[in-house]
Structures are given as C-alpha cells and as structure tokens.
Scaffold this motif. Structure first.
Motif, PDB file in Angstrom:
ATOM      1  N   LEU A  91       0.767  -1.185  -0.079  1.00  0.00           N
ATOM      2  CA  LEU A  91       0.104  -0.001   0.125  1.00  0.00           C
ATOM      3  C   LEU A  91       0.816   1.249  -0.001  1.00  0.00           C
ATOM      4  O   LEU A  91       0.600   1.997  -0.825  1.00  0.00           O
ATOM      5  CB  LEU A  91      -1.051  -0.370   1.306  1.00  0.00           C
ATOM      6  CG  LEU A  91      -1.736  -1.174   1.240  1.00  0.00           C
ATOM      7  CD1 LEU A  91      -2.610  -1.111   2.655  1.00  0.00           C
ATOM      8  CD2 LEU A  91      -2.744  -1.409   0.048  1.00  0.00           C
TER       9      LEU A  91
ATOM     10  N   TYR B 211      -4.235  -0.262  -3.786  1.00  0.00           N
ATOM     11  CA  TYR B 211      -4.866   0.579  -2.802  1.00  0.00           C
ATOM     12  C   TYR B 211      -6.022  -0.411  -1.928  1.00  0.00           C
ATOM     13  O   TYR B 211      -6.570  -1.121  -2.675  1.00  0.00           O
ATOM     14  CB  TYR B 211      -5.775   1.584  -3.422  1.00  0.00           C
ATOM     15  CG  TYR B 211      -5.053   2.705  -4.062  1.00  0.00           C
ATOM     16  CD1 TYR B 211      -5.092   3.830  -3.330  1.00  0.00           C
ATOM     17  CD2 TYR B 211      -4.613   2.628  -5.480  1.00  0.00           C
ATOM     18  CE1 TYR B 211      -4.274   4.984  -4.086  1.00  0.00           C
ATOM     19  CE2 TYR B 211      -3.825   3.654  -6.124  1.00  0.00           C
ATOM     20  CZ  TYR B 211      -3.835   4.768  -5.154  1.00  0.00           C
ATOM     21  OH  TYR B 211      -3.142   5.976  -5.823  1.00  0.00           O
TER      22      TYR B 211
ATOM     23  N   GLN C 187      -8.693   2.799   1.880  1.00  0.00           N
ATOM     24  CA  GLN C 187      -8.090   3.937   0.796  1.00  0.00           C
ATOM     25  C   GLN C 187      -9.204   4.374  -0.145  1.00  0.00           C
ATOM     26  O   GLN C 187      -9.134   5.470  -0.232  1.00  0.00           O
ATOM     27  CB  GLN C 187      -6.715   3.498   0.530  1.00  0.00           C
ATOM     28  CG  GLN C 187      -5.747   3.390   1.553  1.00  0.00           C
ATOM     29  CD  GLN C 187      -4.273   3.114   0.849  1.00  0.00           C
ATOM     30  OE1 GLN C 187      -4.369   2.081   0.038  1.00  0.00           O
ATOM     31  NE2 GLN C 187      -3.159   3.838   1.032  1.00  0.00           N
TER      32      GLN C 187
ATOM     33  N   SER D 131     -10.958   8.040  -0.232  1.00  0.00           N
ATOM     34  CA  SER D 131     -10.826   8.870  -1.262  1.00  0.00           C
ATOM     35  C   SER D 131     -12.234   9.248  -1.901  1.00  0.00           C
ATOM     36  O   SER D 131     -12.276  10.325  -2.570  1.00  0.00           O
ATOM     37  CB  SER D 131      -9.660   8.441  -2.405  1.00  0.00           C
ATOM     38  OG  SER D 131      -9.766   9.347  -3.539  1.00  0.00           O
TER      39      SER D 131
ATOM     40  N   LYS E 233      -5.432  -3.030  -7.835  1.00  0.00           N
ATOM     41  CA  LYS E 233      -4.456  -2.090  -8.651  1.00  0.00           C
ATOM     42  C   LYS E 233      -4.936  -2.048 -10.030  1.00  0.00           C
ATOM     43  O   LYS E 233      -5.693  -2.831 -10.465  1.00  0.00           O
ATOM     44  CB  LYS E 233      -3.178  -2.376  -8.366  1.00  0.00           C
ATOM     45  CG  LYS E 233      -2.979  -3.834  -8.921  1.00  0.00           C
ATOM     46  CD  LYS E 233      -1.300  -4.375  -9.210  1.00  0.00           C
ATOM     47  CE  LYS E 233      -1.290  -5.591 -10.167  1.00  0.00           C
ATOM     48  NZ  LYS E 233       0.308  -6.203 -10.037  1.00  0.00           N
TER      49      LYS E 233
END
Length: 224
Positions: free
Chosen positions: A93, A168, A172, A176, A219
C-alpha cells in the motif's frame, strides 16, 4: 546499445560493482549511490529509467526512500531485500515498488528482471497516452472506444489509473471516494469494482485493467 539509465542504490560495494558490471555489459548506463539520504535529490535533478533500491541503507532505509520517490515519480523501482517479511510492504500500500528480488540473487536474473520491467513500463506509457478521462461527462476513452460510468465508478477508476501498479486497500478507496467519512462497507467497494470491471470489459477493452490483490486491495495495470 540501450540508452536507459539505471540508478543502483546499494551500500555494499562488492554487490554494487557486480550489478553495475552486468548492467553495463547489457548496454545500460548506470549510476551508483550508497546512502539513502542522497537518493531523492538525485532523482529530482537527473533523468532515470529504473531504480534498483536496497532496503538496508545508511542515512535512510530503502523503504522510506521508495515512499519518497514514489510521491514524486512513477519511475520503475525494483527492491533488493534479504528480508522476506518485508515483501508485502515492498509491493503494497504505502510503498508501491514494482518488483523485488531477494538476496543473494543471480546477476543475470536481475538483469532479466530489469529488462522485463522496462518493457512493461514502456507499454504502460504508450497505453497511458491513449487513456483519456472526461470528468464532466464521467466518460473514459481508450483506443477509440468510450464507456460511460457512474460518479463513484469514475472516481474509483480515476484514483487507480493515476498510479498504475500501486495497490490501494478498500479503506483507502473509501476514504478517497467518500471524503465525508460516511460508513461504507468493504462489500460495497467490491460491488462497485465488479460493475466497473464489467463495463470496461464489455464496452472498452478485452484486456484486464483492474486486478485484485488477495488480502490487500486493488490495482490498475495496462498490459499488452
């Protein structure tokens, strides 16, 4: 003759010299740095195509150096490590290195890994230049095709595609996409990812773009 420059960050002189010799014999230009504290300034001032980065360094360790470099550059990074327990963090990460090789290693294998990563990076750059995201219409255009996304799907894809190869976590992604700190379950994120994958596969490209990383998150990668 290759024009690529490889930065070797290694404080063990014998290892650095062997790696440098094999890379130069394969046509690469090389630069050696033996202190982690000197890497970021050098990267900011010089073009470099790939970094070989040892973990155990004086000044700053390789994990911290990797994190700092990744904050300013997507240059490919291969970590050199004798610590198997660090592998998850290396590829994970907060660091986002592209590959690793465990010590002791074969110099020939290292050169092969360097060449393979440079090829992937070149293909990734070519694809990235044809990747367009329209924030007003929540549309993505790629190789002449267009797909319409929901606001959340677009936000997920924008975050992932901005840093190809970076993993991620679900938390996360949630932080976001939902900056208002609302409670969103991991299952909701997985559902959005599933729908997004289907749309990309059905309307944009047959290539897989979003990858699951078991036990960690997701990813984005361009692949030929």
């Amino acid at each position: 003759m290759s024009n690529e420059t490889i930065l070797i960050v290694e404080d063990e002189i014998k290892i650095a010299n062997i790696v440098q010799e094999y890379l130069q014999d394969s046509g690469f230009k090389t630069v050696c740095i033996d202190n982690g504290s000197d890497v970021l300034d050098w990267v900011q001032q010089h073009p470099v195509d790939l970094i070989l980065l040892d973990i155990m360094l004086p000044g700053k360790d390789g994990l911290q150096v990797c994190k700092e470099v990744r904050a300013i550059s997507q240059v490919p990074i291969i970590m050199l490590t004798a610590k198997v327990e660090e592998i998850d963090r290396i590829l994970g990460l907060e660091l986002g290195a592209d590959d690793y090789i465990c010590k002791p290693f074969s110099p020939r294998e290292l050169v092969a890994r360097v060449k393979a990563l440079l090829r992937r990076s070149s293909l990734r750059q070519e694809d990235h230049e044809d990747w367009h995201m329209d924030e007003e219409r929540y549309q993505v255009r790629y190789h002449g095709k267009t797909v319409n996304l929901s606001m959340v799907e677009f936000a997920i894809l924008k975050l992932l595609s901005a840093s190809p190869g970076r993993i991620y976590s679900r938390s996360q992604l949630i932080g976001s996409i939902y900056p208002d700190n609302r409670v969103v379950s991991d299952r909701t994120v997985d559902s959005h990812i599933k729908k997004l994958r289907h749309k990309l596969a059905d309307e944009l490209t047959s290539k897989e773009l979003i990858y699951s990383v078991y036990g960690v998150g997701y990813k984005f990668e361009f692949h030929a």
